[in-house]
Design an enzyme around this catalytic site. Structure first.
Site, short mmCIF file in Angstrom:
data_model
loop_
_atom_site.label_atom_id
_atom_site.label_comp_id
_atom_site.label_asym_id
_atom_site.label_seq_id
_atom_site.Cartn_x
_atom_site.Cartn_y
_atom_site.Cartn_z
N ASN A 10 0.86 -1.19 0.00
CA ASN A 10 0.00 0.00 0.00
C ASN A 10 0.90 1.24 0.00
OD1 ASN A 10 -1.83 2.02 0.52
ND2 ASN A 10 -2.33 1.35 2.59
N GLY A 173 2.40 1.76 10.75
CA GLY A 173 3.31 2.90 10.61
C GLY A 173 4.01 3.29 11.91
N SER A 213 3.61 -2.58 10.23
CA SER A 213 5.06 -2.54 10.43
C SER A 213 5.77 -3.84 10.01
CB SER A 213 5.38 -2.18 11.89
OG SER A 213 4.88 -0.89 12.18
C1 PEP Z 1 -0.70 -0.17 5.98
O1 PEP Z 1 -0.81 1.02 5.81
O2 PEP Z 1 -1.55 -0.93 5.50
C2 PEP Z 1 0.44 -0.65 6.76
C3 PEP Z 1 0.40 -1.87 7.18
O3 PEP Z 1 1.45 0.25 7.01
P1 PEP Z 1 2.90 -0.07 7.66
O4 PEP Z 1 3.40 -1.33 7.03
O5 PEP Z 1 3.73 1.11 7.34
O6 PEP Z 1 2.68 -0.26 9.13
#
Ligand code: PEP
Length: 255
Positions: A10, A173, A213
């Site tokens: 994403n 995030g 993450s």
């Molecule tokens: C997301 O936005 O779907 C996501 C999982 O972000 P991150 O991997 O940065 O935590």
């Protein structure tokens, strides 16, 4: 029936023509495992969809990050499911926590979006997950079940083109990844929910991704868990390590 591992990236509201082109070049150059063992999808911002779709290697599919809840028309700023289909986009992410929490999309609204997108032939990556407060109150499964119930009320038994992404809000995030045990515990409960509320067949066939993450460093251990069928990746999907995350499908095969 074995569920094919699934890795989604994403890209959120990131990128310029230049940086997106570079990312496509990186993905095109990377050595990735066979699509026999992994399905890979990336979700650029709407404005970059045509470029990415045209230039990206064909083993990687393209997804939108959202779409409108019904037929297009006088809805300024929205993009309809019909327009995505017209562009040849096969997938759409719906119910991402940023849309649920920042744009205040309700469970019912997300359910209706899923139903409309499916009715137009899009495949749906349906995101669910609890906040830190809800987890600490012991409400993780209750919250996820409420989100799934709203989807089920809108789509009925029609789950064959739905991938569920369990994304705890506290892990998105933040660098705070769920442990493989925490992810497995919730995924097993979600599969149980599908068995009890939809059908045993849907529970067995539906892929449940973990998101929050995920990195090249933590994906292999997560992938080994039996109910973790892949990942939805944010930050790391913008980096070359996304290739390693795709290739963690091998850890699944070996587990
Ligand atoms: C997301 O936005 O779907 C996501 C999982 O972000 P991150 O991997 O940065 O935590």
């Amino acid at each position: 029936m074995a569920r094919k591992f699934f890795v989604g990236g994403n890209w959120k509201c990131n990128g310029t023509l230049e940086s997106v082109s570079k990312l496509v070049d990186t993905l095109n150059a990377g050595a990735i495992v066979s699509t026999d063992i992994v399905e890979v999808v990336v979700a650029p911002p709407f404005i970059h969809l045509p470029l990415v779709k045209d230039r990206l290697r064909k083993e990687i599919q393209v997804s939108a990050q959202n779409c409108w809840v019904k037929k297009g028309g006088a809805y300024t700023g929205e993009v309809s499911a019909e327009q995505l289909v017209d562009l040849g986009i096969p997938y759409v992410i719906l119910g991402h926590s940023e849309r649920r929490h920042i744009m205040k999309e309700s469970h019912d609204f997300v359910g209706q979006k899923c139903a409309y997108a499916l009715s137009k032939g899009l495949k749906v990556i349906a995101c669910i997950g609890e906040t830190l407060e809800e987890r600490e109150a012991g409400d993780t499964i209750k919250v996820c079940a409420e989100q799934l119930t709203a989807i089920k009320e809108a789509i009925g038994e029609n789950w064959s083109e739905v991938v569920v992404a369990y994304e705890p809000v506290w892990a998105i995030g933040t660098g705070k990844v769920a442990t493989p045990e925490q992810a497995e515990e919730v995924h097993a409960e979600l599969r149980k929910w599908l068995a009890e509320n939809v059908s045993a067949e849907v529970a067995e066939a539906t892929r449940i991704l973990y998101g929050g993450s995920v990195t090249a460093g933590n994906c292999k251990e997560l992938a080994k868990k039996p109910n973790v069928d892949g990942f939805l990746v944010g930050g790391a999907a913008l980096k070359p390590e996304f290739i390693d995350i795709i290739n963690s499908a091998q850890s699944k095969v070996a587990a």
